[in-house]
Design a protein around this motif. Structure first.
Motif, PDB file in Angstrom:
ATOM      1  N   TYR A 158      55.659 -56.750  12.751  1.00 37.50           N
ATOM      2  CA  TYR A 158      54.707 -56.638  13.860  1.00 37.50           C
ATOM      3  C   TYR A 158      55.427 -56.232  15.140  1.00 37.50           C
ATOM      4  N   VAL A 159      56.540 -56.887  15.425  1.00 37.04           N
ATOM      5  CA  VAL A 159      57.292 -56.573  16.643  1.00 37.04           C
ATOM      6  C   VAL A 159      57.787 -55.125  16.609  1.00 37.04           C
ATOM      7  N   ALA A 160      58.160 -54.639  15.428  1.00 40.35           N
ATOM      8  CA  ALA A 160      58.663 -53.277  15.293  1.00 40.35           C
ATOM      9  C   ALA A 160      57.550 -52.237  15.349  1.00 40.35           C
ATOM     10  N   GLY A 161      56.301 -52.665  15.170  1.00 43.51           N
ATOM     11  CA  GLY A 161      55.196 -51.711  15.192  1.00 43.51           C
ATOM     12  C   GLY A 161      55.059 -50.936  13.899  1.00 43.51           C
ATOM     13  N   HIS A 162      55.401 -51.595  12.783  1.00 44.54           N
ATOM     14  CA  HIS A 162      55.293 -50.964  11.475  1.00 44.54           C
ATOM     15  C   HIS A 162      54.633 -51.924  10.491  1.00 44.54           C
ATOM     16  N   SER A 163      53.884 -51.380   9.572  1.00 40.49           N
ATOM     17  CA  SER A 163      53.370 -52.176   8.478  1.00 40.49           C
ATOM     18  C   SER A 163      54.544 -52.674   7.643  1.00 40.49           C
ATOM     19  N   PRO A 164      54.499 -53.931   7.145  1.00 34.76           N
ATOM     20  CA  PRO A 164      55.583 -54.397   6.276  1.00 34.76           C
ATOM     21  C   PRO A 164      55.830 -53.472   5.089  1.00 34.76           C
ATOM     22  N   ALA A 165      54.784 -52.782   4.630  1.00 36.17           N
ATOM     23  CA  ALA A 165      54.930 -51.869   3.503  1.00 36.17           C
ATOM     24  C   ALA A 165      55.756 -50.640   3.860  1.00 36.17           C
TER      25      ALA A 165
ATOM     26  N   ASP B 111      80.418 -31.241  21.021  1.00 34.64           N
ATOM     27  CA  ASP B 111      81.197 -32.116  21.888  1.00 34.64           C
ATOM     28  C   ASP B 111      80.299 -32.802  22.919  1.00 34.64           C
ATOM     29  N   THR B 112      79.199 -33.346  22.410  1.00 31.12           N
ATOM     30  CA  THR B 112      78.257 -34.099  23.251  1.00 31.12           C
ATOM     31  C   THR B 112      78.225 -35.539  22.773  1.00 31.12           C
ATOM     32  N   TYR B 113      78.194 -36.459  23.733  1.00 32.12           N
ATOM     33  CA  TYR B 113      78.099 -37.877  23.409  1.00 32.12           C
ATOM     34  C   TYR B 113      76.649 -38.315  23.608  1.00 32.12           C
ATOM     35  N   TYR B 114      76.115 -39.000  22.604  1.00 29.73           N
ATOM     36  CA  TYR B 114      74.718 -39.422  22.654  1.00 29.73           C
ATOM     37  C   TYR B 114      74.624 -40.933  22.827  1.00 29.73           C
ATOM     38  N   VAL B 115      73.579 -41.355  23.506  1.00 34.07           N
ATOM     39  CA  VAL B 115      73.321 -42.777  23.723  1.00 34.07           C
ATOM     40  C   VAL B 115      71.864 -43.059  23.394  1.00 34.07           C
ATOM     41  N   GLY B 116      71.544 -44.335  23.229  1.00 31.82           N
ATOM     42  CA  GLY B 116      70.155 -44.711  22.960  1.00 31.82           C
ATOM     43  C   GLY B 116      69.975 -45.238  21.555  1.00 31.82           C
ATOM     44  N   ASN B 117      68.723 -45.350  21.140  1.00 27.82           N
ATOM     45  CA  ASN B 117      68.386 -45.980  19.868  1.00 27.82           C
ATOM     46  C   ASN B 117      68.589 -45.108  18.641  1.00 27.82           C
TER      47      ASN B 117
ATOM     48  N   ARG C 111      55.086 -45.638  25.200  1.00 28.26           N
ATOM     49  CA  ARG C 111      55.292 -47.086  25.153  1.00 28.26           C
ATOM     50  C   ARG C 111      55.224 -47.515  23.693  1.00 28.26           C
ATOM     51  N   VAL C 112      56.400 -47.726  23.106  1.00 24.77           N
ATOM     52  CA  VAL C 112      56.510 -48.165  21.720  1.00 24.77           C
ATOM     53  C   VAL C 112      57.484 -49.331  21.663  1.00 24.77           C
ATOM     54  N   SER C 113      57.364 -50.140  20.597  1.00 26.80           N
ATOM     55  CA  SER C 113      58.269 -51.281  20.458  1.00 26.80           C
ATOM     56  C   SER C 113      59.684 -50.817  20.158  1.00 26.80           C
ATOM     57  N   ILE C 114      59.806 -49.820  19.295  1.00 30.12           N
ATOM     58  CA  ILE C 114      61.104 -49.279  18.933  1.00 30.12           C
ATOM     59  C   ILE C 114      60.991 -47.768  18.863  1.00 30.12           C
ATOM     60  N   GLU C 115      62.126 -47.104  18.863  1.00 25.81           N
ATOM     61  CA  GLU C 115      62.108 -45.654  18.766  1.00 25.81           C
ATOM     62  C   GLU C 115      61.824 -45.220  17.333  1.00 25.81           C
ATOM     63  N   ASP C 116      61.747 -43.912  17.127  1.00 25.36           N
ATOM     64  CA  ASP C 116      61.445 -43.368  15.808  1.00 25.36           C
ATOM     65  C   ASP C 116      62.524 -43.760  14.802  1.00 25.36           C
TER      66      ASP C 116
ATOM     67  N   ASN D  31      67.918 -32.859  11.252  1.00 27.17           N
ATOM     68  CA  ASN D  31      66.766 -32.200  10.624  1.00 27.17           C
ATOM     69  C   ASN D  31      65.870 -33.181   9.892  1.00 27.17           C
ATOM     70  N   HIS D  32      66.117 -34.469  10.088  1.00 25.32           N
ATOM     71  CA  HIS D  32      65.342 -35.484   9.365  1.00 25.32           C
ATOM     72  C   HIS D  32      63.976 -35.700  10.010  1.00 25.32           C
ATOM     73  N   SER D  33      62.970 -35.858   9.178  1.00 25.06           N
ATOM     74  CA  SER D  33      61.671 -36.275   9.692  1.00 25.06           C
ATOM     75  C   SER D  33      61.762 -37.756  10.008  1.00 25.06           C
ATOM     76  N   VAL D  34      61.124 -38.184  11.078  1.00 20.10           N
ATOM     77  CA  VAL D  34      61.212 -39.578  11.494  1.00 20.10           C
ATOM     78  C   VAL D  34      59.832 -40.223  11.456  1.00 20.10           C
ATOM     79  N   ARG D  35      59.843 -41.546  11.390  1.00 16.09           N
ATOM     80  CA  ARG D  35      58.595 -42.298  11.384  1.00 16.09           C
ATOM     81  C   ARG D  35      58.478 -43.028  12.714  1.00 16.09           C
ATOM     82  N   SER D  36      57.400 -42.785  13.415  1.00 13.51           N
ATOM     83  CA  SER D  36      57.208 -43.384  14.725  1.00 13.51           C
ATOM     84  C   SER D  36      56.618 -44.780  14.610  1.00 13.51           C
TER      85      SER D  36
END
Length: 431
Positions: A153-160, A395-401, A373-378, A246-251
Motif C-alpha cells: 500500500y505504501v509503495a502504491g502497488h498491488s501486492p500481486a 561520464d555522467t553521474y546519476y542520483v535519485g531513486n 505525486r507518487v509514493s515511489i518512483e517507477d 531501455n527497460h519498460s518501467v512500472r509506475s
C-alpha cells in the motif's frame, strides 16, 4: 545568457538527491552550480499554501537514516519520532512496536512465526517473485494478511505486482535506511529543503531556477549544457534525471490528496504522526485500483501538516485508479465524504472541527507544481537491477531513486547522491 566560467560540477535538479550531491561536492572544494527547472528547490519535499492554509506538498516522513545523511552534510535539524497507527478492518496496529503491537502479533503467533521463519530463509528470494505470492503462501489470517500488505500500500502497488525483493528490503539493514523507525522534521518537510539550500549557499554554491536543460554535449574540456536560460560549461555532470535504460518501467499509483483544515482543538491523537485505514481485502481493492477501477472501499492515511493558533492542517492521501488523473465532480464528492466519514469514525470529534477542505487530483498537482505525486518512483521489471550511479559511456553521474541499491524512497535517493559524490571525487580529485 551564456556563462563563460567553467564549473567543476553542474548538478541537474534541486530535489533532495540533487541538493545532497551538490552540498557533498561543495564541501570537498568543488565549485558546483545547480540547475532547477522549477522556481523553487526541494521537489516533493516542501509545503504549499491554499486559501491561507499551509499544507505539506508531498514527502512527509522519512527513515531515520536521513538524520545521519543530513549531519554528514553539515545540516542540523530537529526530528521527531512519532507513532504510526493503522486500522486494518477491526484491528489496530501501532508502529514502531509497542506492547499493544506485540499483543496483536501474539494473537497471530502461527502466522508471525511462519513469516519470520520464511524471511530468514536465505533462499526465500528464489521462491517468490511478488508480495502477494508470499503472503498467500505464509499467512492464513485475512486481517493479518491485510496488515502485512501495508508495504505494498505504501509503495502504491498491488501486492500481486509489488516485487518481493523490494518488500524484503524493508527488513534489511544493508543499507540501513531506518524505515522501521520513521521520523519527521519537527518544523515540517519544508525545513529540510530550507536548511539544505541555506547550507549550499553558505558553502558558496548557487542554484539557477526556472532553468530547463535542453541538451548536453561533450567538449574537449568537459561538457556544454544548453538550457532555457543559456549555456553552461562544466567539467563534470551530475543528473537527477531517471536512468532506466531501455527497460519498460512500472509506475506507482498516483496520489490524490484531500487537504483539510480544522480548529486547533481537533482531537488528533498526541504523539501520532499518521493515522491510516486499510479496509478488509487489501489485495482485492489495491488490485482494482491497479486495474483502473475505483473500489467501493479503499485505503487512505492522514497526517498533520501545520499547527497554528488559528488552525491545524492535515493531508489525507489516497490513490487514484491507474490511468485516471481526474474524477468527475460526483465521484470526487463521494470520495471526500468517504474519507471524512472514516476519519470521524477513527478519531471521534474530528469531523465537527473541519473548517476547510479541498481535493487536489494528480492532474491538478502536475499543473500547479510541475511534479508527479507518487509514493515511489517507477520500478524496473522483475529481475532487473538498478544501474550504478556512474554512466561510463557518457561520464555522467546519476542520483535519485532510479540508480544505486534496491529501494525507492527519499533515503535511497539521498544514499545514491552521496555515493555519486564519493565516486566523482574519487575519480576526479581536485588538483
Amino acid at each position: 545568457m551564456s556563462d563563460e566560467e567553467i564549473q567543476d560540477v553542474i548538478v541537474v535538479g534541486a530535489g533532495l538527491s540533487g541538493l545532497t550531491a551538490a552540498i557533498s561536492l561543495q564541501q570537498r572544494g568543488y565549485s558546483v552550480r545547480v540547475l532547477e527547472r522549477r522556481p523553487v528547490a526541494g521537489g516533493l519535499c516542501g509545503s504549499t499554501t491554499i486559501d491561507g492554509y499551509q499544507f505539506t506538498l508531498g514527502s512527509n516522513d522519512f527513515g531515520s537514516a536521513i538524520k545521519r545523511y543530513l549531519q554528514q552534510l553539515g545540516v542540523d535539524l530537529e526530528f521527531e519520532q512519532n507513532q504510526t497507527v493503522f486500522y486494518c478492518g477491526r484491528e489496530k496496529y501501532v508502529l514502531p512496536a509497542t506492547s499493544r503491537t506485540v499483543f496483536d502479533l501474539l494473537r497471530h503467533l502461527p502466522d508471525t512465526t511462519r513469516v519470520g521463519r520464511a524471511l530468514r530463509n536465505p533462499d526465500i528470494g528464489n521462491k517468490f517473485d511478488y508480495v502477494g505470492q508470499f503472503l498467500d503462501a505464509t499467512v492464513r489470517n485475512k486481517t493479518f494478511r491485510d496488515f502485512l500488505s501495508l508495504p505494498s500500500y505504501v509503495a502504491g502497488h498491488s501486492p500481486a505486482a509489488h516485487r518481493f525483493d523490494l518488500f524484503r528490503q524493508i527488513y534489511s539493514k544493508n543499507p540501513d535506511y531506518g524505515y522501521h523507525e520513521l521520523c519527521a522534521p519537527a518544523d515540517g518537510p519544508q525545513a529540510i529543503t530550507d536548511a539544505m539550500t541555506a547550507r549550499f549557499a553558505e558553502l558558496g554554491g548557487r542554484i539557477e531556477f526556472d532553468t530547463d536543460v535542453l541538451d548536453v554535449r561533450q567538449t574537449d574540456d568537459g561538457k556544454l549544457v544548453t538550457t532555457s536560460q543559456g549555456t553552461y560549461r562544466t567539467k563534470h555532470l551530475v543528473s537527477s534525471e531517471a536512468r532506466t535504460g531501455n527497460h519498460s518501467v512500472r509506475s506507482s499509483l498516483e496520489i490524490g490528496v484531500l487537504h483539510i483544515a480544522t480548529r486547533p482543538d481537533v482531537p488528533f491523537p498526541a504523539g501520532v504522526h499518521t493515522v491510516g485505514y486499510l479496509p478488509s481485502g487489501v489485495q482485492n481493492w489495491l488490485g482494482q485500483l491497479d486495474d483502473g477501477v475505483l473500489p467501493d472501499q479503499f485505503g487512505f492515511h492522514a497526517f498533520p501538516c501545520v499547527t497554528t493558533e488559528e488552525y491545524r492542517s492535515f493531508n489525507a492521501y489516497f490513490y487514484y485508479p491507474r490511468g485516471v488523473e481526474e474524477f468527475d465532480s460526483r465521484t470526487l464528492a463521494t470520495v471526500e465524504e468517504y474519507i471524512l466519514k472514516e476519519l470521524a469514525r477513527l478519531i471521534p470529534g474530528f469531523g465537527s472541527r473541519v473548517l476547510f477542505r479541498r481535493s487536489v487530483s494528480p492532474a491538478q498537482f502536475k499543473k500547479e507544481h510541475n511534479l508527479r505525486r507518487v509514493s515511489i518512483e517507477d520500478i524496473l521489471p522483475l529481475g532487473v537491477e538498478k544501474p550504478s550511479v556512474h554512466d561510463k559511456e557518457t561520464d555522467t553521474y546519476y542520483v535519485g531513486n532510479t540508480v544505486g541499491p534496491v529501494a525507492y524512497h527519499a533515503c535511497a535517493a539521498m544514499y545514491a547522491a552521496l555515493d555519486a559524490a564519493d565516486q566523482l571525487a574519487s575519480a576526479n580529485p581536485l588538483a
